[in-house]
Motif scaffolding. Structure first.
Motif, PDB file in Angstrom:
ATOM      1  N   MET A  91       3.191 -49.662 -12.148  1.00  0.00           N
ATOM      2  CA  MET A  91       4.237 -48.797 -12.684  1.00  0.00           C
ATOM      3  C   MET A  91       5.054 -48.101 -11.584  1.00  0.00           C
ATOM      4  O   MET A  91       6.092 -47.506 -11.872  1.00  0.00           O
ATOM      5  CB  MET A  91       3.625 -47.729 -13.597  1.00  0.00           C
ATOM      6  N   ASN A  92       4.603 -48.176 -10.338  1.00  0.00           N
ATOM      7  CA  ASN A  92       5.327 -47.517  -9.242  1.00  0.00           C
ATOM      8  C   ASN A  92       6.501 -48.347  -8.726  1.00  0.00           C
ATOM      9  O   ASN A  92       7.216 -47.906  -7.828  1.00  0.00           O
ATOM     10  CB  ASN A  92       4.379 -47.232  -8.073  1.00  0.00           C
ATOM     11  N   PRO A 107       8.620 -61.343 -21.210  1.00  0.00           N
ATOM     12  CA  PRO A 107       7.408 -60.661 -21.673  1.00  0.00           C
ATOM     13  C   PRO A 107       7.686 -59.198 -22.001  1.00  0.00           C
ATOM     14  O   PRO A 107       8.675 -58.616 -21.556  1.00  0.00           O
ATOM     15  CB  PRO A 107       6.454 -60.791 -20.482  1.00  0.00           C
ATOM     16  N   ASN A 108       6.786 -58.599 -22.762  1.00  0.00           N
ATOM     17  CA  ASN A 108       7.005 -57.248 -23.282  1.00  0.00           C
ATOM     18  C   ASN A 108       7.070 -56.177 -22.198  1.00  0.00           C
ATOM     19  O   ASN A 108       7.721 -55.145 -22.379  1.00  0.00           O
ATOM     20  CB  ASN A 108       5.910 -56.889 -24.293  1.00  0.00           C
ATOM     21  N   TRP A 109       6.367 -56.411 -21.066  1.00  0.00           N
ATOM     22  CA  TRP A 109       6.360 -55.349 -20.058  1.00  0.00           C
ATOM     23  C   TRP A 109       7.725 -55.160 -19.401  1.00  0.00           C
ATOM     24  O   TRP A 109       8.038 -54.086 -18.878  1.00  0.00           O
ATOM     25  CB  TRP A 109       5.311 -55.622 -18.984  1.00  0.00           C
ATOM     26  N   LEU A 110       8.562 -56.186 -19.451  1.00  0.00           N
ATOM     27  CA  LEU A 110       9.872 -56.105 -18.823  1.00  0.00           C
ATOM     28  C   LEU A 110      10.796 -55.265 -19.710  1.00  0.00           C
ATOM     29  O   LEU A 110      11.214 -55.701 -20.785  1.00  0.00           O
ATOM     30  CB  LEU A 110      10.450 -57.511 -18.641  1.00  0.00           C
ATOM     31  N   ALA A 114       7.430 -47.262 -19.664  1.00  0.00           N
ATOM     32  CA  ALA A 114       6.404 -46.771 -18.753  1.00  0.00           C
ATOM     33  C   ALA A 114       6.764 -47.058 -17.295  1.00  0.00           C
ATOM     34  O   ALA A 114       6.259 -46.396 -16.377  1.00  0.00           O
ATOM     35  CB  ALA A 114       5.055 -47.401 -19.092  1.00  0.00           C
ATOM     36  N   PHE A 115       7.633 -48.042 -17.069  1.00  0.00           N
ATOM     37  CA  PHE A 115       8.124 -48.300 -15.714  1.00  0.00           C
ATOM     38  C   PHE A 115       9.232 -47.289 -15.409  1.00  0.00           C
ATOM     39  O   PHE A 115      10.408 -47.606 -15.366  1.00  0.00           O
ATOM     40  CB  PHE A 115       8.646 -49.738 -15.601  1.00  0.00           C
ATOM     41  N   LEU A 135      16.246 -53.042 -21.677  1.00  0.00           N
ATOM     42  CA  LEU A 135      16.378 -52.365 -20.389  1.00  0.00           C
ATOM     43  C   LEU A 135      16.916 -50.952 -20.520  1.00  0.00           C
ATOM     44  O   LEU A 135      16.781 -50.146 -19.593  1.00  0.00           O
ATOM     45  CB  LEU A 135      17.289 -53.194 -19.484  1.00  0.00           C
ATOM     46  N   GLY A 136      17.523 -50.637 -21.643  1.00  0.00           N
ATOM     47  CA  GLY A 136      18.007 -49.279 -21.865  1.00  0.00           C
ATOM     48  C   GLY A 136      16.905 -48.253 -21.898  1.00  0.00           C
ATOM     49  O   GLY A 136      17.165 -47.045 -21.794  1.00  0.00           O
ATOM     50  N   GLN A 137      15.665 -48.701 -22.053  1.00  0.00           N
ATOM     51  CA  GLN A 137      14.521 -47.777 -22.110  1.00  0.00           C
ATOM     52  C   GLN A 137      14.039 -47.329 -20.731  1.00  0.00           C
ATOM     53  O   GLN A 137      13.218 -46.415 -20.648  1.00  0.00           O
ATOM     54  CB  GLN A 137      13.349 -48.447 -22.844  1.00  0.00           C
ATOM     55  N   LEU A 138      14.504 -47.974 -19.667  1.00  0.00           N
ATOM     56  CA  LEU A 138      14.042 -47.627 -18.326  1.00  0.00           C
ATOM     57  C   LEU A 138      14.742 -46.353 -17.879  1.00  0.00           C
ATOM     58  O   LEU A 138      15.941 -46.366 -17.556  1.00  0.00           O
ATOM     59  CB  LEU A 138      14.336 -48.774 -17.358  1.00  0.00           C
TER      60      LEU A 138
END
Length: 635
Positions: A91-92, A107-110, A114-115, A135-138
């Motif tokens: 996550m860093n 994949p879901n992590w992208l 949490a990132f 990507l709007g969630q980052l």
């Protein structure tokens, strides 16, 4: 990669890891390197189990990751997705690049919120993905680059994700080479989709239609290129919605390669200071732009006029290139541009025959203005225009230019002056020797030039002088006092001399025969002298400061003066190119100071020296540390 990489337990930095097709380390060995951090590029990872064993989740010091595959084609999209899923980083992570990924979805992590430290994201050549991750969630994402996703047709709600306000930190957004992208749908969340976006670049999105996002209050730069069916929201908005449009911070606008005229409505933005319009066919007149500082007009064939009130007085740089129908500003309007610092006119303003008034320029470039006859520089009342700041003047390809201001150029601070391809020009400006600040003078392809400095010699502080293809020019004695050959002997600052082309053989022979080259010369370039058979040694021997001698395309050259070259105690570099008649280098040898010798396409010299044959000849150059023959290092 070499095998057994996992034994390097303390390894902290590994910039790239390429998975081989047969032997060598597998990506799983990274799991045994707990301290690995910084930046890492992984290429060609195809094994799911191996990807999981790499254990990137626990690489807490990893800040930048790049995943790249050599071929995006894959028969098993699910497997490719699983590989990228197993490569989930810690996550860093701050920067992530994915290139030529062959899956149909990410994949879901992208895109997982949490990132929360990712600042830069690049997705390139992921051809088979038909939608983007959320990507709007980052929350920390500042830069997003999307390129070459040929199956993506719609950007919709999936891009923005779940938060009420997406892309909270995004400052730069770029889409490039999106061949099938047709629609950009807003989030519909009720808030701003890009509340902090400062730069938006759309390049080669030929099918994108509809509207730009209508509310970007922080946008400073917009670049639109090759988006031929894109409409600006302002052009289609109704009265009831026009008040909600917000581009009020826009300062820089670039419109290139087949965009819709509707984009031009953005020129009304009050803060606009930089405007570039290139390859644009549907504009006839520029509107008034009050605060413009930089204007570039490039290949606008239908543009015929500037604003009626003239260009803004705030303008500092103006480029007009290939706008042949454009009428240049009247003298009285040009005189008002008191802030103008840089002016370039190329293949434009064909009706212009002279300049009568100039603003306070530092740089003036005029190229391929077919009807330009004179460079007057004189105001209507007879006073000389203010050119005290001009330091660079280049005139290229003006076939009808014949005259300059009487008495010479009123440019006391001019440092660079170039004339090229002006067929009717017979002489340079009068009293050129009074330009005491001039450091560089280039005269090229002036087939009718007969004199350059017959009334006082060349400028005394000249450092770089270039003569090329001036076939009527002769270095003859002047009738004024003791001045001879343009005052060459007085050029105590001259360091670089380039001489070549038609008519230059006699000039060089005169300079060498009368030993007129100044001892300060550091670099001498001799090119395309068709009748030159040998160099006069007396004219070279005194050049004890010469560091570089370059001889090229002298077809008749047969002899180099060995004794004279020995006196060039500072010579470090000698290059001889395309001189087939030159069979030998001097038997006396070359100066011991020489550190670099290059022989290129000289058939006679190649045969003699390439294979180190002929011991006597080879010994004369073997002391040189670096010898090139064609593209091969011989020593």
């Amino acid at each position: 990669m070499p095998s057994q990489m996992s034994r390097l337990k303390s390894l902290r930095t590994l910039t790239a890891f390429v998975v081989g097709k047969s032997t060598g380390s597998t990506i799983g060995e990274l799991g045994e390197l707990p301290h690995l951090g910084g930046k890492l590029k992984l290429q060609n990872v195809v094994d799911v189990k191996d990807a999981g064993q790499a254990n990137l989740k626990n690489k807490k010091d990893m800040k930048e990751l790049e995943f790249e595959w050599g071929n995006e084609d894959s028969d098993d999209s699910a497997k490719v997705r699983d590989v990228l899923d197993k490569l989930q980083p810690c996550m860093n992570l701050e920067k992530l690049t994915v290139k030529r990924y062959g899956g149909t979805s990410f994949p879901n992590w992208l895109g997982d919120c949490a990132f929360n430290k990712i600042k830069v994201m690049r997705l390139e050549g992921c051809h088979y993905c038909f939608e983007l991750p959320p990507l709007g969630q980052l929350p920390a994402l500042k830069e997003l680059f999307i390129c070459k996703m040929k199956f993506l047709r719609t950007l919709g709600l999936e891009l923005y994700g779940q938060p009420f306000q997406p892309f909270q930190s995004l400052e730069r957004l770029e889409f490039k080479d999106m061949a099938e992208w047709e629609e950009w749908i807003p989030s519909g969340s009720g808030g701003l989709d890009f509340p902090r976006l400062q730069e938006l670049i759309l390049e080669k999105c030929p099918k994108l239609r509809g509207n730009l996002p209508c509310d970007m209050p922080c946008l400073k730069k917009l670049s639109v290129e090759g988006c031929g069916v894109l409409h600006d929201q302002r052009a289609t908005a109704t009265t009831s919605t026009s008040t909600s449009l917000n581009y009020n911070s826009l300062q820089e606008l670039e419109i290139k390669d087949g965009c819709q005229t509707a984009i031009l409505s953005l020129l009304e933005t009050k803060l606009l200071s930089r405007l570039k319009i290139r390859n644009f066919n549907d504009i006839q007149c520029l509107p008034n732009i009050n605060r413009l500082q930089h204007l570039i007009l490039w290949n606008c064939p239908t543009l015929s006029s500037f604003p009626k009130d003239g260009l803004p007085t705030t303008l500092t740089s103006l480029y007009i290139i290939n706008c042949k129908r454009l009428e240049f500003l009247p003298h009285e309007m040009l005189a008002k541009l008191t802030s103008l610092d840089y002016l370039t006119i190329h293949k434009s303003c064909n009706s212009m025959r002279s300049f009568g008034i100039f603003p306070k320029l530092t740089t003036l470039n005029i190229g391929y203005c077919e009807n330009l006859e004179s460079l007057c520089l004189i105001e209507e009342e007879g006073a000389v225009g203010n050119l005290s700041l001009l330091n660079n003047l280049d005139i290229l390809g003006c076939p009808n230019l014949v005259c300059f201001p009487q008495g010479g150029l009123p440019t006391p601070n001019l440092t660079q002056l170039e004339f090229s391809r002006c067929e009717k020009l017979k002489s340079l400006p009068e009293r050129i020797h009074t330009l005491t600040a001039l450091e560089r003078l280039w005269i090229r392809n002036l087939q009718n030039l007969e004199s350059i400095a017959e009334d006082g010699g060349l400028p005394p502080n000249l450092q770089h002088f270039r003569i090329e293809n001036c076939e009527r020019l002769r270095a003859s004695s002047s009738s004024v006092g003791d001045h001879c050959n343009w005052g060459f002997q007085a050029l105590v600052s001259l360091k670089y001399l380039n001489i070549g082309g038609r008519g230059s053989d006699e000039i060089l022979e005169t300079l060498l025969k009368q030993q007129l080259l100044p001892t300060t010369l550091r670099s001498l370039w001799i090119e395309e002298l068709s009748t030159l058979k040998s160099l006069d040694g007396k004219g070279l021997a005194h050049l004890t400061s010469l560091q570089e001698l370059f001889i090229s395309r002298c077809d008749s050259l047969e002899y180099l003066p060995g004794e004279a070259l020995q006196h060039l105690t500072s010579l470090q570099r000698l290059e001889i190119r395309c001189c087939d008649n030159l069979q030998f280098l001097p038997e006396e040898g070359l100066p011991p100071s020489l550190s670099y010798l290059k022989i290129f396409k000289c058939s006679g010299l190649e045969k003699r020296y390439q294979n180190k044959t002929g011991q006597d000849h080879w010994d004369s150059i073997s002391h040189i540390p670096c010898i090139w023959i064609n593209d091969e290092v011989v020593i």
